[in-house]
Scaffold this motif. Sequence first.
Motif, short mmCIF file in Angstrom:
data_model
loop_
_atom_site.label_atom_id
_atom_site.label_comp_id
_atom_site.label_asym_id
_atom_site.label_seq_id
_atom_site.Cartn_x
_atom_site.Cartn_y
_atom_site.Cartn_z
N LEU A 27 -0.45 15.88 1.25
CA LEU A 27 -0.01 15.84 2.65
C LEU A 27 -0.88 14.96 3.54
O LEU A 27 -0.79 15.03 4.75
CB LEU A 27 0.01 17.25 3.25
CG LEU A 27 0.90 18.29 2.58
CD1 LEU A 27 0.99 19.53 3.44
CD2 LEU A 27 2.28 17.74 2.30
N GLY A 28 -1.73 14.20 2.93
CA GLY A 28 -2.44 13.24 3.74
C GLY A 28 -3.91 13.49 3.86
O GLY A 28 -4.36 14.62 4.02
N ALA A 29 -4.67 12.39 3.78
CA ALA A 29 -6.02 12.42 4.31
C ALA A 29 -5.84 12.60 5.80
O ALA A 29 -4.75 12.43 6.32
CB ALA A 29 -6.72 11.11 3.99
N ASN A 30 -6.89 12.98 6.50
CA ASN A 30 -6.67 13.32 7.90
C ASN A 30 -7.84 12.86 8.75
O ASN A 30 -8.99 13.21 8.47
CB ASN A 30 -6.48 14.83 8.03
CG ASN A 30 -5.63 15.18 9.23
OD1 ASN A 30 -5.88 14.70 10.33
ND2 ASN A 30 -4.61 15.99 9.01
N ALA A 36 -1.33 9.20 1.95
CA ALA A 36 -0.54 10.39 1.63
C ALA A 36 0.52 10.02 0.62
O ALA A 36 0.91 8.86 0.51
CB ALA A 36 0.14 10.93 2.89
N GLY A 76 -1.24 3.35 7.36
CA GLY A 76 -2.13 4.50 7.46
C GLY A 76 -3.58 4.12 7.25
O GLY A 76 -4.44 4.45 8.04
N LEU A 88 3.78 12.43 -0.25
CA LEU A 88 4.40 13.76 -0.21
C LEU A 88 5.12 14.10 -1.49
O LEU A 88 5.25 15.27 -1.84
CB LEU A 88 5.33 13.88 1.00
CG LEU A 88 4.51 14.13 2.27
CD1 LEU A 88 4.23 12.86 3.02
CD2 LEU A 88 5.17 15.15 3.15
N GLY A 113 0.83 -1.20 0.00
CA GLY A 113 0.00 0.00 0.00
C GLY A 113 0.86 1.24 0.00
O GLY A 113 2.04 1.21 0.35
N LEU A 114 0.24 2.35 -0.36
CA LEU A 114 0.96 3.61 -0.48
C LEU A 114 1.68 3.96 0.82
O LEU A 114 2.71 4.62 0.81
CB LEU A 114 -0.04 4.72 -0.86
CG LEU A 114 0.44 5.84 -1.76
CD1 LEU A 114 1.22 5.33 -2.96
CD2 LEU A 114 -0.76 6.65 -2.23
N CYS A 115 1.14 3.55 1.94
CA CYS A 115 1.75 3.83 3.25
C CYS A 115 2.15 2.53 3.96
O CYS A 115 2.20 2.48 5.18
CB CYS A 115 0.79 4.64 4.11
SG CYS A 115 0.23 6.16 3.33
N GLY A 116 2.37 1.50 3.17
CA GLY A 116 2.82 0.24 3.76
C GLY A 116 1.77 -0.43 4.65
O GLY A 116 2.09 -1.28 5.47
N HIS A 119 -5.48 7.93 6.19
CA HIS A 119 -4.16 8.58 6.26
C HIS A 119 -3.36 8.37 4.99
O HIS A 119 -2.14 8.36 5.02
CB HIS A 119 -3.38 8.06 7.47
CG HIS A 119 -4.16 8.18 8.74
ND1 HIS A 119 -4.61 9.39 9.21
CD2 HIS A 119 -4.62 7.25 9.61
CE1 HIS A 119 -5.29 9.20 10.33
NE2 HIS A 119 -5.33 7.91 10.59
#
Lengths: 321, 337, 372
Positions: free
Chosen positions: A110-113, A103, A97, A105, A91-94, A101
């Motif tokens: 800068l990320g879903a939040n 993201a 997230g 960069l 996944g994009l954030c391993g 989350h």
Amino acid sequence: MQLNRDDLKEAYRRMCLIRDFEDKVHDEFAAGNIPGFVHLYAGEEASAVGVCMHLEDRDAIASTHRGHGHCIAKGCDAEGMMSEIYGKKDGLCGGKGGSMHIADLSKGMLGANGIVGGGPPLICGAALTAKTLKTGGVAIAFLGDGASNQGTTLESYNLAKIWNLPAIFVVEDNRYAESTASAWSVAGTQTKRAEGFGMPGTEVDGHDFFAVWEVAREAIERARNGEGPSLIHVKLNRYYGHFEGDAITYKGDGEVDKVKAEQDCLKLFKQRVVETSLLEPDELNEIETSVKSYIDQCAATATNGSSPTEADLMTDVYLSY
Amino acid sequence: MSVKSYRQALNEAIRQEMERDERVIVMGEDIAGGMGAPGEDDAWGGVLGVTKGLMPQFGRERVLDTPISESAFIGCAAGAAATGLRPVAELMFVDFMGVCFDQIFNQAAKFRYMFGGKAVTPLVIRTMYGAGFRAASQHSQCLYPLFTHIPGLKVALPSNAYEAKGLMTQAIRDDDPVVIFEHKAMYDEEMEVPDEAYGIPFGEANVTREGDDVTMVAFGRMVNLANEVADSLKGSGISCTVVDPRTTSPLDEETILETVSETGRLVVIDEAHPRCNMATDVSALVSQEIFSDLKAPVKMVTAPHCPVPFSPALEDVYIPSTAKIEAAVREVVGKGH
Amino acid sequence: MSGQIDPIVMPKWGLAMEEGMLVEWQIEEGTQIEKGQEIADIETTKITNIFESPTSGQIRRIVTSDGETVPVGFLLAVCAGDDVSDADIDSYVEDFKANFVLEETAAGGAAPESVEIAPGQSIRYLTMGNGDTPIVFVHGFGGGFDNWMLNQEALSEDHKTYAIDLPGHGGSTKQVGEGDLAAMTGTLHDFMSIMKIERAHLVGHSMGGGIALNFAFDHPGQVASLSLIAPVGFGTEINMDYIDGFISQTRAKKLRAVLELLVNDPAAISTDMVEDIIKYKRLDGVGVALGQLRDKIMPEGRQASQLKDRLDDLVAPVQVIWGRNDQIIPSSHAEGLSGRINVQVYDDTGHMPHLERASEVNTLIGDLAASV
């Protein structure tokens, strides 16, 4: 600045990508294949794409918990996003997230939040970086009508204005903060709030890609020219619940169906470009078909991807510790 | 090498890093002071003068006065850090974390993990802490345990001017978010500090006294009190080790365990409230790892579980004192011969 | 007329010393002592060392007892002959105490200075004393001018003296250029030129010994005498555990274990000495500088420069001083030198004879300088 044929095709492709992505997540979630909880952007595509069509990698956006659309519009890899939502290692954030989350960069995303109102201060920071390092970039906070009532948001309006930052606040008002109507929760109006902080505020129909695109163009141009922040109040509708599993009992009967029938942003877009002969129906159909099969591929990749292992648990907390 | 105050040492560290790297900026309330006002520019240089002189040298573009709007500017610093600047943001008193903590612990601290290791957030938050100023409940707390609790944050507590310069320099050069706690009662304390730039690695405790009978682990300003007690107890034939962990996150567990193993006795001194503070943390660490090396029960000297009081008569008994520390040391040394 | 009374006072070992603790007397009242005799152990924050008597005579009164800490210059004991009455000694001690004033370290003592040898690059040095041909002290790897704290002041009684911080060290520039002996030698030459030192007695320790010797080859006319203490350049072996440990250890306890390799008696390494070295190593540029020096002067764990065979080319008198128990560079490197070179190897001594055998080494340096 005008949209040429390639731009139009790209805009339509991104909107279709978002719609199909969200429909797929909806189905997969219902089938029990996706862990946690997800908030879908279907119905709001014209906003993310209408704004992000103006942006480059040097420009930053911050998103919300309903972030998939912003990610795709800003150029994040949909396959990586899908794997992320499935909690997979690729996944994009391993897989660390998840939906709330995502993201990238390197793409200025800068990320879903997960925190409502979390993004606007961060966007002041990204705008400050652009201004200080003279990158020529702008920074855009997408926020919902719920976040528009957070102190962080109102403080950010103030800071962006007094520091004359190249920041833009895009208030995506889908009429409901969770189950609470914005008609009730928002005092005054979004544009008058902007006016109160001395920055331009414009209301726009979020179902109309072209209207959003034009308003965003003006705001981004002002920011790039050093003329400071702006606010855009985008009025739109979400097709699914606040989160998947939400029975949407708070909406009126037939409310969503009516929007889908009369104000669907994809249909409106298609109608407009075909009527004005900007694009051929075949070209649009071809985009739809290729996007559909690509999303199927994303879901297959995500399904087949491997999960992170315990060895991944403690990595990426710090660069060094 | 020259004699510098804690305040001057911090100022010099920030100045040298700003000279070295133009991405370093500072921001905060009255960080220069007098912004938009008709009188003097750089009027304050921070509420207690730590950043005085930076604005005239580096200009308003790199020394940014903020409105009283911590959520916005601390979050702004986090966003700026994630996009290429190296901000040093001042959260005037740590007590004010209440209005901006989300931006620190949910945003800056978690970017790297949530984004799968792709984010770099070289953010420094400077903040004042500590009692002794008759500043009452909302301007005197020692809230570093709350920050220490959060994965993704590093937390440093310089205990003198030399440490202040080295830890501040290290913080600015570090690529992770760092919160530096400056004890406001130490700003005027002076000592020899090198003129050249230097960093002190995080997670390496400083053993300020070496002894045989008892190990005192103390945090921030409490290190000075522990040193004082160690020196005075020499005359009574009690020989103390004093450990200044320097950073609570990362924490140099190795040095703590090693020195406690050597002496077999531990007194932990922490100016924070006693529930879930560094004293309980260190005590738990020692109990878990080297319980059998202990000759006496661990003793904690901390502030009590009440807000910081205003009245001098109350505040003076609130803050851990050398008398209390000495009594604790004598008590543990009296056991287990 | 009563006889002479000689005071023995707390010595000043190095700039920072303000007080010292008399650990233990090795003599008692009534003992007849000789100048240079070991009479006490004194501990300062920097070093613990044997105190050698500055005078000869009979100890009549011990004023500072074991375990007492007193300021520099304070009376430790009184020497006098039998012709001096106890009453006279009593009044002498009383007067001394009554009139004793603390030495102002800043005003009274010398302070280090800096001189620019190239734009933005300065060399820090400490100078003391007066005389024609000065003595220049060159420290070793990781050292500094204060390595000579037990030597410089003593030798400055008869000489002008300079102790420098080499590039990469102490308060000098952290740029070491090529980082080899030639670069260091060049810096020494630049320093001497700028300070207008035409000719000097060079005293070099370890790496500084190699630099001094190399300097003598390059500029023979500028060297009046050479005292080389455990120098590099006399063989290939060098203890890389020390060098690498010195560079890499950042914690006091671990660095102390490394520094203890320097001396025969580990107790000589004080907490402050360890702390000062840690602080020095943290300065920007030091890590890089030390790494460069290591890589050039002792690449792959062996000394790069072999200078011993060229010793006979030198006209100036040379002496080589070593500690038998040197754990950094073996004292066997002092073997097989030509007869014209005075070789002194001390038993029970490590890599720091100038600290461990200070007064004997001072005598050797002073005598060699006087012989020229």
